[in-house]
Write an enzyme that holds these catalytic residues in place. Structure first.
Site, PDB file in Angstrom:
ATOM      1  N   ASP A  56      -1.992   6.886   6.048  1.00 37.99           N
ATOM      2  CA  ASP A  56      -3.002   5.931   5.589  1.00 37.99           C
ATOM      3  C   ASP A  56      -3.220   4.964   6.756  1.00 37.99           C
ATOM      4  O   ASP A  56      -2.371   4.137   7.060  1.00 37.99           O
ATOM      5  CB  ASP A  56      -2.490   5.192   4.350  1.00 37.99           C
ATOM      6  CG  ASP A  56      -3.445   4.084   3.893  1.00 37.99           C
ATOM      7  OD1 ASP A  56      -4.477   3.861   4.549  1.00 37.99           O
ATOM      8  OD2 ASP A  56      -3.140   3.429   2.871  1.00 37.99           O
ATOM      9  N   LYS A  73     -12.722  -1.942   6.951  1.00 35.50           N
ATOM     10  CA  LYS A  73     -12.012  -2.938   7.753  1.00 35.50           C
ATOM     11  C   LYS A  73     -12.437  -2.869   9.225  1.00 35.50           C
ATOM     12  O   LYS A  73     -12.903  -3.839   9.788  1.00 35.50           O
ATOM     13  CB  LYS A  73     -10.513  -2.775   7.621  1.00 35.50           C
ATOM     14  CG  LYS A  73     -10.066  -2.991   6.180  1.00 35.50           C
ATOM     15  CD  LYS A  73      -8.630  -2.633   5.986  1.00 35.50           C
ATOM     16  CE  LYS A  73      -8.299  -2.372   4.539  1.00 35.50           C
ATOM     17  NZ  LYS A  73      -8.600  -3.477   3.630  1.00 35.50           N
ATOM     18  N   TRP A  90       0.818  -1.218   0.000  1.00 35.10           N
ATOM     19  CA  TRP A  90       0.000   0.000   0.000  1.00 35.10           C
ATOM     20  C   TRP A  90       0.846   1.260   0.000  1.00 35.10           C
ATOM     21  O   TRP A  90       0.519   2.229  -0.689  1.00 35.10           O
ATOM     22  CB  TRP A  90      -1.015  -0.028   1.140  1.00 35.10           C
ATOM     23  CG  TRP A  90      -1.989  -1.146   0.930  1.00 35.10           C
ATOM     24  CD1 TRP A  90      -2.120  -2.278   1.694  1.00 35.10           C
ATOM     25  CD2 TRP A  90      -2.939  -1.289  -0.141  1.00 35.10           C
ATOM     26  NE1 TRP A  90      -3.082  -3.093   1.164  1.00 35.10           N
ATOM     27  CE2 TRP A  90      -3.602  -2.530   0.047  1.00 35.10           C
ATOM     28  CE3 TRP A  90      -3.280  -0.513  -1.239  1.00 35.10           C
ATOM     29  CZ2 TRP A  90      -4.602  -2.980  -0.832  1.00 35.10           C
ATOM     30  CZ3 TRP A  90      -4.274  -0.965  -2.112  1.00 35.10           C
ATOM     31  CH2 TRP A  90      -4.920  -2.183  -1.906  1.00 35.10           C
TER      32      TRP A  90
HETATM   33  C1  LIG Z   1      -3.409   0.113   4.070  1.00 39.84           C
HETATM   34  C2  LIG Z   1      -4.350   0.178   2.901  1.00 39.84           C
HETATM   35  N1  LIG Z   1      -4.348   1.272   2.121  1.00 39.84           N
HETATM   36  C3  LIG Z   1      -5.178   1.383   1.067  1.00 39.84           C
HETATM   37  C4  LIG Z   1      -6.046   0.378   0.732  1.00 39.84           C
HETATM   38  C5  LIG Z   1      -6.951   0.554  -0.457  1.00 39.84           C
HETATM   39  O1  LIG Z   1      -8.198   0.849   0.036  1.00 39.84           O
HETATM   40  P1  LIG Z   1      -9.513   1.017  -0.833  1.00 39.84           P
HETATM   41  O2  LIG Z   1      -9.879  -0.339  -1.323  1.00 39.84           O
HETATM   42  O3  LIG Z   1     -10.464   1.601   0.167  1.00 39.84           O
HETATM   43  O4  LIG Z   1      -9.218   1.961  -1.946  1.00 39.84           O
HETATM   44  C6  LIG Z   1      -6.106  -0.766   1.526  1.00 39.84           C
HETATM   45  C7  LIG Z   1      -7.072  -1.850   1.188  1.00 39.84           C
HETATM   46  O5  LIG Z   1      -6.967  -2.977   1.599  1.00 39.84           O
HETATM   47  C8  LIG Z   1      -5.235  -0.875   2.632  1.00 39.84           C
HETATM   48  O6  LIG Z   1      -5.244  -1.958   3.408  1.00 39.84           O
END
Ligand SMILES: Cc1ncc(COP(=O)(O)O)c(C=O)c1O
Length: 359
Positions: free
Chosen positions: A170, A194, A101
């Site tokens: 994030d 989550k 991520w």
């Molecule tokens: C740490 C992290 N950042 C970003 C995301 C992407 O999130 P989204 O699916 O809400 O765009 C995730 C999704 O699992 C994640 O775990």
């Protein structure tokens, strides 16, 4: 029959919340219609919206000088909106490239402006977070972006850095599950799916004084200030997700709030890590002990075949979604706020039984 659902997201939600939603779904509080059939300008929905905003603030202990936004597009849209709103002329953005991520966030920022890795975890296989002295911050850096918890690799920043520039975080897989040092953060964001509710909603927390300095020469949905000016009701919001999140926040509040969630996460992930550590090498965690995630416990058995057998047999026993992310394999147990203690106990019990049978 409810299973123990260890899915990494969307994920298990509190049964009490699901039952309340079920009871209200057809006729919302005597209105004769469902909340999801109403106008987002109706007094009923506006009350739900305001309550969710105020619960998010109180439960996550968000300071008064921060603005909370409810947006769509997931955490992924924030990979773009953060640099788009924050980066000014001649400024650049630093990223901790800590895993899948963090890597994604950097890639999107670099598509927009000048963004670089202040630290790269790829050479160590994304098995740990950086130490403070390893961060290389260049001149004219506007912010350092951190991913508090890498959901796929199962690594977590045990403490947040204080690098001399504001942080952007994030928090997707740790939202409202750990207290954070708000004074260091200009922006905190995450998807709700989550720890907080269904998919379709991202919550973004911005320092309010920044809203006067963000870029305004942008289409309206991309502007933090435009959303803030309308209390996240500039366009139709993801009403159902906001409504359910409000109920989850109320449920968290009843259990003692974010501090209680953090203790719970440490205790429950700790039980699984103990099962790994005391397995005499049958189970192993690829992650440095100090940086092990409290949310996504990643581990392996002695072989890929046994990993697959573990996942399959666990499923037979009502423990589902334990397969590691397709990019890394292995086993992953996601233990978010709404996972029950019974679910964790059942997993630890199963780990023992499986080891006895196959060790
Ligand atoms: C740490 C992290 N950042 C970003 C995301 C992407 O999130 P989204 O699916 O809400 O765009 C995730 C999704 O699992 C994640 O775990």
């Amino acid at each position: 029959v409810r299973v123990h659902n260890f899915c990494a997201g969307p994920c298990t939600l509190p049964l009490e919340v699901l039952e309340e939603v079920r009871d209200e779904l057809v006729d919302f509080r005597g209105s004769g219609m469902s909340l999801i059939e109403m106008s987002h300008r109706s007094p009923e929905y506006e009350a739900v919206h305001e309550e969710a905003l105020s619960l998010f603030r109180s439960v996550f202990v968000v300071p008064a000088d921060r603005t909370i936004l409810f947006l769509q597009g997931g955490a992924t849209l924030q990979f773009a909106l953060v640099p788009i709103n924050l980066l000014g002329e001649g400024q650049r953005a630093a990223y901790v490239r800590s895993g899948t991520w963090g890597k994604g966030a950097l890639k999107d920022a670099a598509a927009w402006g000048d963004a670089y890795a202040a630290w790269d975890g790829e050479p160590v296989g994304f098995t740990r977070m950086p130490q403070a002295h390893e961060l290389e911050i260049r001149t004219d850096t506007r912010y350092l972006h951190v991913t508090s918890n890498e959901t796929i690799e199962g690594i977590r920043m045990a403490s947040f850095p204080d690098p001399g520039v504001p942080l952007v975080g994030d928090l997707s897989s740790e939202y409202v599950s750990r207290p954070i040092p708000w004074e260091r953060f200009d922006v905190v964001y995450g998807g709700a799916q989550k720890n907080l509710g269904p998919a379709g909603l991202a919550v973004v927390v911005v320092r309010t004084d920044l809203l006067e300095r963000v870029r305004t020469d942008l289409p309206s949905y991309l502007r933090y200030d435009a959303h803030a000016a309308k209390d996240s009701l500039m366009n139709t919001p993801p009403m159902f997700a906001i409504y359910v999140m409000g109920k989850v926040l109320r449920w968290i509040e009843g259990l003692g709030g974010v501090e209680a969630m953090a203790e719970r996460a440490e205790r429950r992930s700790g039980a699984v890590y103990d099962a790994i550590e005391t397995s005499e090498g049958f189970y192993r965690s690829p992650v440095d002990a100090a940086d092990r995630s409290h949310m996504n416990v990643v581990f392996r058995t002695p072989s890929d075949d046994l990993d697959a057998a573990f996942v399959k047999e666990a499923e037979g026993g009502g423990l589902v979604n334990l397969k590691g992310h397709r990019s890394v394999g292995g086993i992953r147990a996601s233990i978010y706020n709404a996972m029950t203690d019974e679910g964790v106990d059942a997993l630890v019990g199963f780990m023992g039984t499986f080891r006895d049978a196959n060790g």
